[in-house]
Each structure stands twice: as structure tokens, then as C-alpha cells.
Design a protein around this motif. Structure first.
Motif, mmCIF file in Angstrom:
data_model
loop_
_atom_site.group_PDB
_atom_site.id
_atom_site.type_symbol
_atom_site.label_atom_id
_atom_site.label_comp_id
_atom_site.label_asym_id
_atom_site.label_seq_id
_atom_site.Cartn_x
_atom_site.Cartn_y
_atom_site.Cartn_z
ATOM 1 N N ALA A 418 -12.023 -0.999 0.874
ATOM 2 C CA ALA A 418 -11.619 0.265 1.316
ATOM 3 C C ALA A 418 -11.165 0.190 2.502
ATOM 4 O O ALA A 418 -9.848 0.869 3.056
ATOM 5 C CB ALA A 418 -12.721 1.552 1.420
ATOM 6 N N GLU A 419 -11.635 -0.799 3.560
ATOM 7 C CA GLU A 419 -10.843 -0.933 4.687
ATOM 8 C C GLU A 419 -9.752 -1.589 4.500
ATOM 9 O O GLU A 419 -8.822 -1.502 5.355
ATOM 10 C CB GLU A 419 -12.027 -1.808 5.686
ATOM 11 C CG GLU A 419 -11.454 -2.135 6.971
ATOM 12 C CD GLU A 419 -12.686 -2.984 7.859
ATOM 13 O OE1 GLU A 419 -12.213 -3.323 8.891
ATOM 14 O OE2 GLU A 419 -13.863 -3.072 7.348
ATOM 15 N N LEU A 420 -9.429 -2.733 3.630
ATOM 16 C CA LEU A 420 -8.290 -3.444 3.597
ATOM 17 C C LEU A 420 -7.124 -2.366 2.899
ATOM 18 O O LEU A 420 -6.081 -2.460 3.450
ATOM 19 C CB LEU A 420 -8.317 -4.577 2.715
ATOM 20 C CG LEU A 420 -9.232 -5.778 3.042
ATOM 21 C CD1 LEU A 420 -9.474 -6.719 2.000
ATOM 22 C CD2 LEU A 420 -8.276 -6.614 4.103
ATOM 23 N N ASP A 421 -7.641 -1.319 2.260
ATOM 24 C CA ASP A 421 -6.637 -0.421 1.590
ATOM 25 C C ASP A 421 -6.187 0.482 2.907
ATOM 26 O O ASP A 421 -4.990 0.884 2.824
ATOM 27 C CB ASP A 421 -7.359 0.376 0.457
ATOM 28 C CG ASP A 421 -7.566 -0.308 -0.745
ATOM 29 O OD1 ASP A 421 -6.323 -0.985 -0.837
ATOM 30 O OD2 ASP A 421 -8.214 -0.002 -1.721
ATOM 31 N N ALA A 422 -7.182 0.717 3.653
ATOM 32 C CA ALA A 422 -6.655 1.773 5.029
ATOM 33 C C ALA A 422 -5.691 0.818 5.694
ATOM 34 O O ALA A 422 -4.717 1.675 6.081
ATOM 35 C CB ALA A 422 -7.850 2.120 5.560
ATOM 36 N N ARG A 423 -5.933 -0.433 5.805
ATOM 37 C CA ARG A 423 -4.974 -1.161 6.768
ATOM 38 C C ARG A 423 -3.546 -1.277 6.124
ATOM 39 O O ARG A 423 -2.565 -1.244 6.611
ATOM 40 C CB ARG A 423 -5.600 -2.717 7.037
ATOM 41 C CG ARG A 423 -6.865 -2.528 7.678
ATOM 42 C CD ARG A 423 -6.686 -2.531 9.115
ATOM 43 N NE ARG A 423 -7.995 -2.895 9.775
ATOM 44 C CZ ARG A 423 -8.496 -3.832 10.085
ATOM 45 N NH1 ARG A 423 -7.673 -4.874 10.139
ATOM 46 N NH2 ARG A 423 -9.508 -3.853 10.931
ATOM 47 N N ARG A 424 -3.619 -1.423 4.688
ATOM 48 C CA ARG A 424 -2.458 -1.781 3.805
ATOM 49 C C ARG A 424 -1.813 -0.404 3.899
ATOM 50 O O ARG A 424 -0.492 -0.036 4.119
ATOM 51 C CB ARG A 424 -2.809 -2.009 2.537
ATOM 52 C CG ARG A 424 -1.516 -1.973 1.543
ATOM 53 C CD ARG A 424 -2.239 -2.472 0.013
ATOM 54 N NE ARG A 424 -1.055 -2.531 -0.987
ATOM 55 C CZ ARG A 424 -0.761 -1.457 -1.698
ATOM 56 N NH1 ARG A 424 -1.445 -0.382 -1.779
ATOM 57 N NH2 ARG A 424 0.221 -1.780 -2.328
ATOM 58 N N THR A 425 -2.320 0.901 3.707
ATOM 59 C CA THR A 425 -1.767 2.124 3.907
ATOM 60 C C THR A 425 -1.264 2.298 5.335
ATOM 61 O O THR A 425 -0.122 2.761 5.294
ATOM 62 C CB THR A 425 -2.839 3.282 3.789
ATOM 63 O OG1 THR A 425 -3.717 2.920 2.426
ATOM 64 C CG2 THR A 425 -2.482 4.835 3.766
ATOM 65 N N GLU A 426 -1.625 1.938 6.350
ATOM 66 C CA GLU A 426 -1.103 1.966 7.795
ATOM 67 C C GLU A 426 0.076 1.104 7.802
ATOM 68 O O GLU A 426 1.306 1.649 8.386
ATOM 69 C CB GLU A 426 -2.259 1.429 8.431
ATOM 70 C CG GLU A 426 -1.779 1.824 10.071
ATOM 71 C CD GLU A 426 -2.659 1.162 10.989
ATOM 72 O OE1 GLU A 426 -2.398 1.082 12.151
ATOM 73 O OE2 GLU A 426 -3.906 0.757 10.664
ATOM 74 N N VAL A 427 0.319 -0.158 7.260
ATOM 75 C CA VAL A 427 1.424 -0.983 7.249
ATOM 76 C C VAL A 427 2.244 -0.065 6.474
ATOM 77 O O VAL A 427 3.587 0.000 6.866
ATOM 78 C CB VAL A 427 1.025 -2.172 6.668
ATOM 79 C CG1 VAL A 427 2.288 -3.029 6.513
ATOM 80 C CG2 VAL A 427 0.157 -3.199 7.365
ATOM 81 N N LEU A 428 2.153 0.296 5.307
ATOM 82 C CA LEU A 428 3.057 1.288 4.336
ATOM 83 C C LEU A 428 3.470 2.377 5.113
ATOM 84 O O LEU A 428 4.616 2.717 4.993
ATOM 85 C CB LEU A 428 2.465 1.300 2.911
ATOM 86 C CG LEU A 428 2.066 -0.055 2.247
ATOM 87 C CD1 LEU A 428 1.548 0.750 0.988
ATOM 88 C CD2 LEU A 428 3.328 -0.475 1.876
ATOM 89 N N ARG A 429 2.825 2.902 5.875
ATOM 90 C CA ARG A 429 2.891 4.212 6.359
ATOM 91 C C ARG A 429 3.959 3.960 7.678
ATOM 92 O O ARG A 429 4.972 4.636 7.843
ATOM 93 C CB ARG A 429 2.003 5.110 6.868
ATOM 94 C CG ARG A 429 2.164 6.397 7.771
ATOM 95 C CD ARG A 429 1.077 6.927 8.276
ATOM 96 N NE ARG A 429 -0.088 7.302 7.307
ATOM 97 C CZ ARG A 429 -1.262 6.661 7.403
ATOM 98 N NH1 ARG A 429 -1.666 5.592 8.245
ATOM 99 N NH2 ARG A 429 -2.258 7.067 6.499
#
Length: 483
Positions: A418-429
Motif C-alpha cells: 500500500a505504501e509503494l502504491d501511494a508512492r507510485r500514485t504520487e509519481v504518476l500524479r
């Protein structure tokens, strides 16, 4: 019946068979003129016998012989032996059970065909709905079979959640301290192991004519006196108890032998296969004469065990997903939660949660992990890179701890994906913001250029009109001076 594709002719035949079973149960027997012989006891029984024969479209005399007599084939001759009234009653009940069983199996097959089961299909999506362990005031052979099924399914759950989970860690060379969990293999051995399991001993007792539930129970006491899962009740001489995975259940052995017997009587088979009703004859097709015995013993328990084995083979060939339902109370009333009852019958849920929290619930192959989270550190994916090293660098760059990298997979603790997905979402954002900024700039400049061109056009038009007015004034002034 119409919905599942049963024709009107088949429906009429089904009701004929059900009515015939009901009439069959009303036939009583009394002693005949010959020694140890039996006949219908009164006119009422004769009426039910005749009605039953008419319903199944068979000869009433042959039906009476099938119920009251047995044919024994010896090397020298064929002997027709009369049955006494108690034996004739057993024959009557056996025939009723056989007809009902064949009808039930036919209905199951018909329904399965109507809902579109494809035997050639390579894929399977199935839903197995089962209530759970049963423990009532009186527990007979039915509860024994149900709880045996639950033990099998519980082992499947254990193997999938516990054993396979920890074997995966071992195969991937993960540093892991193995967690002990309750295994119910010893209960299954107690029930199904040959030749000393309860099912095998029950079949053995059923094949001996003089066996009773007392002799069967004594055999169990003698065989399992030192077994940790088998309990001999002190105050109930006809009972035995098994310490199941979900708790101890006490069984009453009084009817175990009767309920386990399933005799296929040759006279009954011949009678019904010769029926003029095609539906009834179809339920009892002619079988090859493999045995010269008048009846062939078939065990309900052994057949149930075989069907359960086939079910487990189907389950093992699929990828299971579990939904655990909690029984809050034994009163069957809403808004009542019995804590002790819930914890006792949690069926391994607490252990599954414990292992999931202590272990690595998320595991991803290297390629899949890099494909999803490679954008968190794109510089490590330049050139010919090692997937295992790349995965480790990505995780270290993001400051995660406690993860492990196996031979082919990345193992993550609970919450880390979930933490990695949050970081990934931040990069994509952020990438989306950059794209949006460029698009907005392009749109704004396009609007500005169009507005500027329009403004210049309006300004030039206005200047031209103003210059025309000035020129007209000068002409008028010049003309005035000249005059």
C-alpha cells in the motif's frame, strides 16, 4: 420442474415413483402357512402392495416374491428361500431406500445438465457452500459424515493457508521462523485410515450378520483406547466421542450399522428393470451378472468417502478463495454474541491472521514488481540490469524495511505494498501535473495568439477609420481656404 427441463411425462413418472414409495411403507407382514415365511398381513397391506405394483407398472405377484423371498444360487441348484416377517420388513425398507436413492440421483443429474455443466470445459468456477461442524444433543451417522467432510475441508484450508504459505518461504530461501499450528491429520486418520479407521471398522461390522452396535462400539473402544482424539464417555455405554478440530462431538452408535448398509438386492433389480414404465426401468438398468450372490453389499460410508475424495481432487485443481462466516450464538437469535463460542469455532481464522501478520502476505514475481514499481527509480533500470538487484534497490530507495527478496519473488510485509502504491500514485500524479501544465500552457498560448490577432485586426480597422476622418477634415479645411 418445467424450468429445469423435466418433461410432463417425466414429471408424471416422478410422482408415480414417490407415491409408490409411500405405499410401500404401508405394507406390513405376518407369518405365512409355511415355516419362517411371510405374507402381507391384512387386506390393507394387500391393497398397498397392489397399488404400488400398478404405480411402478410391474407384476404384483413378482413384487410380493421380491419382498418375501430370496433366491440363492449354488453350484448344484437354485434355491428359493422364504423370509420371516422381520426380514421381509427389512427387504421392504431396503427397496424403498433404493428407489428413493436412484430417483434422487436422477434429479441431481437432470438439474446439473439443465444449468449448463460442460464436462469438456477446461476452466471451472465453483462455489462450495457448507454450514460447518455439527454438534447436537443427538448426533448420529449423518453428523458423523458431515463432520468428516468438515475435517477434510479444514485440512484443505490448513494446507493452503498454513502449510503452503510456509513451504513457499522455504522454497524461496526466505529467512523465516516457522509457526506451529494445529493439524487435524490425526483426526482424518482416525476416521478414514485403512484398515483400522472408523469407516473401515463400520464396513467390517456391517458385513457380519450377527454384528450389533454394541459389538461395533466395543471394537472401537478396543482399537482406539490409546488414541488422543477418541474419547470413551463414562456415562453413555452406547456412545463414543471424537475430539474434532472445532471441538469434541459425542455420537450415538445405535443406528450406525443400519444407516451404513446399502444392499443391492438382485430380486429388486430384476423386478424394477422389467417395469413397463420406461422411466422406472431407466432408473434400474440391467447390470452384468458379475456375482452369483443374491445381494451385493455396498457401504454408504465408503461411497461417501469416495465422493469426498473426488471433491477434494476438484478443489486441489483450483485456486481457492475463502469466505469465513461466524456463528455468533447457538440460540439462532440476532444481536447476541457468545465470545467463547465464536473463539472456539473460529476454524483456524485466528491462526491465519497470526501467520499473515507475522509473515509476508504480499509476494510479487520480479518482472511483475518492476513492471509496476519500476517508475519509482527509473535510473536502476538502465541497460542490462539484474531483476533481483533492481527490486532490492527500488525498495531501499523508498526506505522500506523488513522486506525480503527471494529467488524469484519479492516478499513484502503487511501494508508495504500500500505504501509503494501511494508512492507510485504520487509519481504518476506529478507526471500528470507536468502534462497538464504543458497542455494548459499550449491552450492558453493558442487562445492568446488568436486574441492578439483579433485585437490587431480591430485596432487597424479603427485606426483606418480615424485616419479617414482626419483626411476628410483636411480636405474640407483646404477647400474652405481655397474658397
Amino acid at each position: 420442474m418445467d424450468i429445469v427441463g423435466i418433461s410432463l411425462k417425466e414429471q408424471e413418472a416422478i410422482f408415480r415413483v414417490v407415491a409408490a414409495i409411500l405405499h410401500l411403507g404401508n405394507i406390513d407382514f405376518a407369518k405365512g402357512k409355511e415355516m419362517d415365511s411371510s405374507v402381507p398381513s391384512d387386506e390393507k397391506s394387500k391393497f398397498h402392495l397392489k397399488t404400488r405394483a400398478e404405480l411402478l407398472m410391474c407384476d404384483s405377484v413378482v413384487l410380493e416374491d421380491a419382498l418375501c423371498k430370496r433366491v440363492m444360487i449354488t453350484p448344484e441348484e437354485v434355491i428359493k428361500r422364504s423370509l420371516d416377517p422381520p426380514s421381509a420388513a427389512v427387504s421392504r425398507d431396503g427397496l424403498a431406500k433404493t428407489i428413493y436413492s436412484r430417483l434422487f440421483d436422477w434429479l441431481v443429474d437432470k438439474i446439473n445438465n439443465s444449468i449448463g455443466q460442460d464436462s469438456k470445459s477446461k476452466s471451472l468456477i465453483g462455489v462450495l457452500d457448507i454450514y460447518g461442524f455439527e454438534s447436537f444433543e443427538q448426533n448420529s451417522f449423518e453428523q458423523f459424515c458431515i463432520n468428516y467432510t468438515n475435517e477434510k475441508l479444514q485440512q484443505h484450508f490448513n494446507q493452503h493457508v498454513f502449510k503452503m504459505e510456509q513451504e513457499e518461504y522455504k522454497k524461496e530461501a526466505i529467512d523465516w521462523s516457522f509457526i506451529e499450528f494445529v493439524d487435524n491429520q490425526d483426526v482424518l486418520d482416525l476416521i478414514e485410515k485403512k484398515p483400522d479407521g472408523i469407516v473401515a471398522l463400520l464396513d467390517e461390522a456391517c458385513m457380519f450378520p450377527k454384528s450389533t452396535h454394541e459389538t461395533f462400539l466395543n471394537k472401537l473402544y478396543q482399537t482406539f483406547k490409546n488414541h488422543t482424539r477418541f474419547v470413551k464417555p463414562k456415562l453413555s455405554p452406547t456412545d463414543f466421542a471424537i475430539a474434532h478440530y472445532a471441538g469434541e462431538v459425542q455420537y450415538q452408535s445405535d443406528h450406525f450399522l443400519d444407516k451404513n448398509k446399502d444392499y443391492v438386492v438382485a430380486e429388486h433389480q430384476d423386478l424394477l428393470s422389467a417395469s413397463k414404465c420406461s422411466f422406472v426401468a431407466g432408473l434400474f438398468p440391467q447390470i452384468p451378472e458379475e456375482s452369483t450372490k443374491s445381494s451385493k453389499f455396498s457401504s454408504i460410508g465408503s461411497r461417501f468417502k469416495l465422493q469426498l475424495q473426488q471433491l477434494m481432487e476438484t478443489l486441489n485443481a483450483t485456486e481457492p478463495h475463502y469466505i469465513r462466516c461466524v456463528k455468533p450464538n447457538n440460540l439462532l437469535k440476532p444481536a447476541i454474541f457468545e465470545n467463547a463460542n465464536i473463539i472456539q469455532h473460529d476454524m483456524g481464522v485466528l491462526e491465519a491472521i497470526r501467520i499473515s501478520c507475522a509473515g509476508y502476505p504480499t509476494r510479487r514475481p520480479f518482472f511483475e514488481f518492476i513492471n509496476r514499481f519500476g517508475l519509482l527509480a527509473p535510473d536502476v533500470l538502465v541497460g542490462n540490469y539484474d531483476e533481483k538487484v533492481a527490486c532490492k534497490k527500488i525498495l531501499e530507495r523508498k526506505g522500506l524495511k523488513g522486506f525480503q527478496v527471494g529467488k524469484t519473488k519479492v516478499f513484502l510485509r503487511a501494508g508495504q505494498v500500500a505504501e509503494l502504491d501511494a508512492r507510485r500514485t504520487e509519481v504518476l500524479r506529478n507526471a500528470a501535473k507536468s502534462i497538464q501544465r504543458c497542455i494548459r500552457t499550449h491552450v492558453a498560448r493558442k487562445q492568446f495568439v488568436a486574441l492578439r490577432e483579433a485585437t490587431i485586426y480591430v485596432q487597424s480597422f479603427c485606426r483606418g477609420r480615424l485616419a479617414g476622418k482626419v483626411y476628410e477634415g483636411l480636405k474640407r479645411q483646404t477647400a474652405a481656404i481655397k474658397i
